[in-house]
Design an enzyme around this catalytic site. Structure first.
Site, PDB file in Angstrom:
ATOM      1  N   ASP A  18       0.910  -1.158  -0.297  1.00 39.89           N
ATOM      2  CA  ASP A  18       0.003  -0.359  -0.164  1.00 39.89           C
ATOM      3  C   ASP A  18       0.966   1.074  -0.122  1.00 39.89           C
ATOM      4  O   ASP A  18       0.934   2.252   0.824  1.00 39.89           O
ATOM      5  CB  ASP A  18      -0.175  -0.202   0.874  1.00 39.89           C
ATOM      6  CG  ASP A  18      -2.104  -0.905   1.099  1.00 39.89           C
ATOM      7  OD1 ASP A  18      -3.068  -0.694   0.718  1.00 39.89           O
ATOM      8  OD2 ASP A  18      -1.418  -2.040   1.853  1.00 39.89           O
ATOM      9  N   HIS A  20       0.853   3.671  -2.900  1.00 43.67           N
ATOM     10  CA  HIS A  20       0.067   4.485  -3.188  1.00 43.67           C
ATOM     11  C   HIS A  20       0.521   5.787  -3.941  1.00 43.67           C
ATOM     12  O   HIS A  20       0.454   6.749  -3.502  1.00 43.67           O
ATOM     13  CB  HIS A  20      -0.978   4.829  -2.539  1.00 43.67           C
ATOM     14  CG  HIS A  20      -2.132   3.875  -1.306  1.00 43.67           C
ATOM     15  ND1 HIS A  20      -3.317   4.127  -2.283  1.00 43.67           N
ATOM     16  CD2 HIS A  20      -1.853   3.425  -0.576  1.00 43.67           C
ATOM     17  CE1 HIS A  20      -4.246   2.927  -1.785  1.00 43.67           C
ATOM     18  NE2 HIS A  20      -3.383   2.372  -0.492  1.00 43.67           N
ATOM     19  N   ASP A  58      -1.544  -2.401  -4.659  1.00 44.89           N
ATOM     20  CA  ASP A  58      -1.595  -0.434  -4.446  1.00 44.89           C
ATOM     21  C   ASP A  58      -0.348  -0.140  -4.368  1.00 44.89           C
ATOM     22  O   ASP A  58      -0.072   0.854  -3.564  1.00 44.89           O
ATOM     23  CB  ASP A  58      -2.855  -0.394  -3.016  1.00 44.89           C
ATOM     24  CG  ASP A  58      -4.061  -0.724  -3.254  1.00 44.89           C
ATOM     25  OD1 ASP A  58      -4.218  -1.035  -4.602  1.00 44.89           O
ATOM     26  OD2 ASP A  58      -4.604  -0.821  -2.463  1.00 44.89           O
ATOM     27  N   ASN A 126      -6.822  -3.296  -4.442  1.00 46.79           N
ATOM     28  CA  ASN A 126      -7.778  -2.533  -5.039  1.00 46.79           C
ATOM     29  C   ASN A 126      -7.880  -1.236  -6.012  1.00 46.79           C
ATOM     30  O   ASN A 126      -8.564  -0.883  -6.570  1.00 46.79           O
ATOM     31  CB  ASN A 126      -8.889  -2.915  -3.742  1.00 46.79           C
ATOM     32  CG  ASN A 126      -8.679  -1.581  -3.164  1.00 46.79           C
ATOM     33  OD1 ASN A 126      -7.379  -1.333  -2.560  1.00 46.79           O
ATOM     34  ND2 ASN A 126      -9.526  -0.976  -2.807  1.00 46.79           N
ATOM     35  N   HIS A 127      -6.985  -0.594  -5.421  1.00 49.04           N
ATOM     36  CA  HIS A 127      -6.212   0.637  -6.687  1.00 49.04           C
ATOM     37  C   HIS A 127      -5.830   0.863  -7.835  1.00 49.04           C
ATOM     38  O   HIS A 127      -5.819   1.550  -8.388  1.00 49.04           O
ATOM     39  CB  HIS A 127      -5.367   1.606  -5.733  1.00 49.04           C
ATOM     40  CG  HIS A 127      -6.141   2.494  -4.881  1.00 49.04           C
ATOM     41  ND1 HIS A 127      -6.446   3.700  -4.131  1.00 49.04           N
ATOM     42  CD2 HIS A 127      -7.004   2.235  -3.181  1.00 49.04           C
ATOM     43  CE1 HIS A 127      -7.425   3.959  -3.677  1.00 49.04           C
ATOM     44  NE2 HIS A 127      -7.420   3.121  -2.778  1.00 49.04           N
ATOM     45  N   HIS A 243      -3.826  -4.402   1.936  1.00 47.62           N
ATOM     46  CA  HIS A 243      -4.575  -3.578   2.119  1.00 47.62           C
ATOM     47  C   HIS A 243      -5.217  -2.875   3.154  1.00 47.62           C
ATOM     48  O   HIS A 243      -5.906  -1.522   3.246  1.00 47.62           O
ATOM     49  CB  HIS A 243      -5.664  -4.372   1.055  1.00 47.62           C
ATOM     50  CG  HIS A 243      -7.375  -3.819   1.752  1.00 47.62           C
ATOM     51  ND1 HIS A 243      -7.722  -2.715   0.403  1.00 47.62           N
ATOM     52  CD2 HIS A 243      -8.571  -3.688   2.443  1.00 47.62           C
ATOM     53  CE1 HIS A 243      -8.291  -2.214   0.389  1.00 47.62           C
ATOM     54  NE2 HIS A 243      -9.700  -2.509   1.344  1.00 47.62           N
ATOM     55  N   HIS A 245      -4.911  -0.284   6.171  1.00 54.99           N
ATOM     56  CA  HIS A 245      -3.780   0.731   6.490  1.00 54.99           C
ATOM     57  C   HIS A 245      -3.168   0.285   7.845  1.00 54.99           C
ATOM     58  O   HIS A 245      -2.168   1.258   8.152  1.00 54.99           O
ATOM     59  CB  HIS A 245      -3.985   1.500   6.291  1.00 54.99           C
ATOM     60  CG  HIS A 245      -3.987   2.557   4.227  1.00 54.99           C
ATOM     61  ND1 HIS A 245      -4.235   2.888   3.995  1.00 54.99           N
ATOM     62  CD2 HIS A 245      -4.292   1.082   2.995  1.00 54.99           C
ATOM     63  CE1 HIS A 245      -4.367   3.331   2.586  1.00 54.99           C
ATOM     64  NE2 HIS A 245      -4.695   1.029   2.629  1.00 54.99           N
TER      65      HIS A 245
END
Length: 658
Positions: A18, A20, A58, A126-127, A243, A245
């Site tokens: 994650d 991002h 992610d 999922n992102h 996923h 955080h």
């Protein structure tokens, strides 16, 4: 006791998830936060001399990142992951099976066209999941450019087969099961019906350490689905959970399934919630045979973030005069400056790359509307002192006070601040149509389809999603009307019957997802063909389209050598578990490319690594209560057996970073 492991048999892995990349990239203050954290992760990987990096999904915040985001990411990967450092991990799996959805089905460090010093293996989240026409994502771009080994991409969600990445270093064998993000409700049904099949090593299965990486909801929250841990296979030794955080990096023991779970959490603050205010960590995982050691690494370049909740009723303020909100603002101002900003100073590290302006989120619970004030205007007084002045304060009304009747607010009371909106698109559309008369309801387009199209348009920037959905539903309705040979005066009645024959919401959602993820979704017919209602009522999931075509000559060749420890790329045979047994053809496919002998690994690195000062071991856990301490003799490491036999002892060490 000497607990050092033999480096020749020790696989060292960087676990991160994650990241991002690109989150808040349009924010003038926070635009580079994710890239600063990613660079720190790559630096740590280089300093710790890891064998490879494993990402839990992610990597990007959007599945269609901006050119600037891709440019920065590629620059960092080229800077830290390319070079002549020997790679001592041998790839045992059949690469054409593991990377079957990639244009070049070859692990990048064995491709003769690249010099990779730190391989990266990643699933999608999922992102950054594949979506839209062609089902492409940013990870596909990193894969085709040779920077990332992208695995676990699904094209058929009727039956999910998880093939392991089988790796070997010395006497240590590692099997990594990657489960890229699938919508939780769908994956839950697949797991409950044993439609997720795990292909286990056919030869010497007991000698492999089994690591699973997935990207799903782990916690049961109101209004969301999740994947319970007890649905995962029990032969797994360690689960790397993406996923979620909030940081729960210390391995947690699952007594029912007899495995550990580690959840490093996100590497950057993506939302101003309480879970994001925890310290951010990555982890260094070291595996030797059936034993592992996990060392959490505190990230030092994360922007300081302080989250707090206060109740105005606890402050015992004396509100007087015509503007009580002014008194409240004075209290809030003093509280932020004396408490929260001071706490943010304690979160600063000695890293020069750490952003200086902190993130502050103060959630204020109030009872009466006259206690509200303009939080945006209030936040502007902290411009230059915090990174998020516009949304620094949020006001929430107590649940007991929300039941008060409308119209009792004082005329001179300020307007309350806008509350957090936590509602799904489906619920929003349902609420909208509840207030409309029956004649205003949609006759052709389903609310489920509309909600999914709106979500794709907003969240995934799929500009054609609504257009494709409307075209598909119109074509389906026309086909039904043509089949019924309906008269013009009876069209409304026929459409009502058409709506009554719709599937339930879950099946409809699966159908619209199949459409939007199909390679042919954007094609238009000159004349819509007649379509029977059996398609509407069908519960079958077809494929999302053909896999990505492989280029001619994509069969991989062995690396160039230069003294680098390249492994054999033959695939060992495998067998299935927790589902139908693998067919003989599948075993033959895996076994046909099996390595007949293990290629000798490189015995020396180009430079001598300095031994860092060992950290204190704060906890030493064992799967068996009566297990002995880990022996320094590699011959004494215990093995782990798999179902149906009960597990034997497996030991691990957790190294505290304090």
């Amino acid at each position: 006791m000497d607990t050092r492991l033999n480096n020749e048999d020790e696989v060292t892995i960087m676990l991160a998830t994650d990241i991002h990349l690109g989150v808040n990239e349009k924010d003038g203050i926070r635009a580079d936060d994710s890239f600063i954290a990613f660079e720190e992760i790559l630096k740590i990987s280089h300093e710790k001399d890891v064998d490879f990096i494993l990402l839990g999904g992610d990597l990007f915040h959007d599945n269609k990142p901006s050119p600037q985001c891709l440019h920065k990411c590629l620059a960092l990967l080229r800077k830290y992951c390319m070079g002549n450092k020997p790679i001592h991990v041998e790839f045992l799996s059949d690469q054409r099976t593991i990377f079957k959805n990639c244009v070049f089905p070859t692990v990048n460090y064995e491709d003769p066209n690249f010099n990779i010093s730190i391989p990266i293996f990643s699933i999608h989240g999922n992102h950054d999941d594949p979506s839209g026409f062609g089902r492409m994502s940013a990870l596909d771009l990193l894969s085709v450019s040779g920077f990332v080994n992208y695995f676990g991409k699904w094209t058929d969600l009727n039956k999910v087969k998880v093939y392991p990445l089988m790796l070997q270093k010395g006497a240590t064998k590692l099997a990594i099961y990657g489960l890229s993000h699938i919508k939780d409700d769908r994956l839950y049904r697949l797991m409950k019906h044993n439609e997720v099949e795990y292909i286990t090593p056919f030869e010497d299965a007991d000698s492999f350490f089994n690591l699973m990486v997935l990207h799903q909801n782990r916690v049961d929250r109101p209004g969301t689905n999740h994947i319970p841990e007890n649905l995962l296979p029990s032969f797994i030794d360690l689960v790397f959970w993406g996923h979620e955080h909030d940081c729960r990096v210390k391995p947690e023991w699952n007594q029912e399934k007899q495995f550990y779970v580690t959840q490093p959490g996100s590497s950057v603050v993506t939302s101003l919630c309480e879970g994001e205010a925890l310290e951010k960590h990555v982890a260094i995982l070291k595996v030797q045979k059936q034993n592992f050691k996990l060392e959490p690494i505190l990230l030092k370049t994360i922007r300081p973030f302080v989250f707090d909740t206060v109740k105005l009723s606890d402050w015992n303020m004396k509100l007087y005069g015509n503007n009580p909100s002014d008194i409240i603002q004075e209290y809030v101002d003093k509280y932020i400056r004396s408490k929260l900003l001071e706490k943010a100073k304690d979160l600063k590290t000695d890293d020069p790359n750490q952003p200086t302006l902190p993130l502050i989120r103060l959630r204020i619970e109030y009872e009466e509307e006259y206690e509200c004030f303009n939080v945006v205007r209030f936040g502007q007084t902290f411009t230059g002192q915090v990174a998020n002045p516009a949304n620094m304060v949020i006001m929430k009304r107590k649940a007991a006070a929300r039941t008060s009747r409308k119209g009792n607010r004082a005329a001179d009371a300020p307007e309350p601040s806008i509350p957090d909106i936590n509602i799904s698109m489906t619920e929003l559309i349902e609420q909208y149509f509840e207030g409309l008369p029956e004649k205003a309801h949609m006759k052709v387009l389903s609310r489920t389809w509309l909600a999914e199209g709106m979500s794709r348009f907003i969240d995934k920037d799929e500009k054609d999603a609504l257009d494709d959905i409307i075209y598909h539903e119109m074509k389906k309705a026309r086909g039904y009307l043509e089949k019924e040979n309906v008269e013009p005066d009876n069209i409304t009645e026929c459409l009502n019957r058409f709506n009554e024959m719709r599937m339930d919401r879950t099946q409809e959602l699966e159908e619209v997802q199949r459409l939007l993820e199909s390679d042919t979704r954007g094609q238009r017919d000159s004349k819509a063909p007649t379509q029977t209602i059996t398609h509407i009522l069908s519960d079958d999931d077809d494929d999302f389209g053909p896999p990505v075509a492989k280029l001619n000559g994509s069969k991989s060749e062995r690396g160039r050598g230069r003294g680098r420890g390249r492994g054999s790329r033959g695939g060992k045979a495998a067998s299935s578990t927790r589902g139908a047994k693998s067919s003989a053809s599948e075993r033959s496919m895996l076994d046909s490319t099996a390595s007949k002998s293990i290629t000798s690994l490189s015995t020396a690195r180009k430079s001598t690594r300095t031994t860092a000062k060992s950290k204190s071991i704060t906890s030493y856990l064992s799967r068996a209560a009566d297990s002995d301490e880990m022996s320094q003799d590699s011959e004494d490491f215990t093995q782990t057996t798999y179902k149906p036999s009960p597990k034997k002892k497996m030991k691990f060490m957790y190294v505290d970073d304090e």
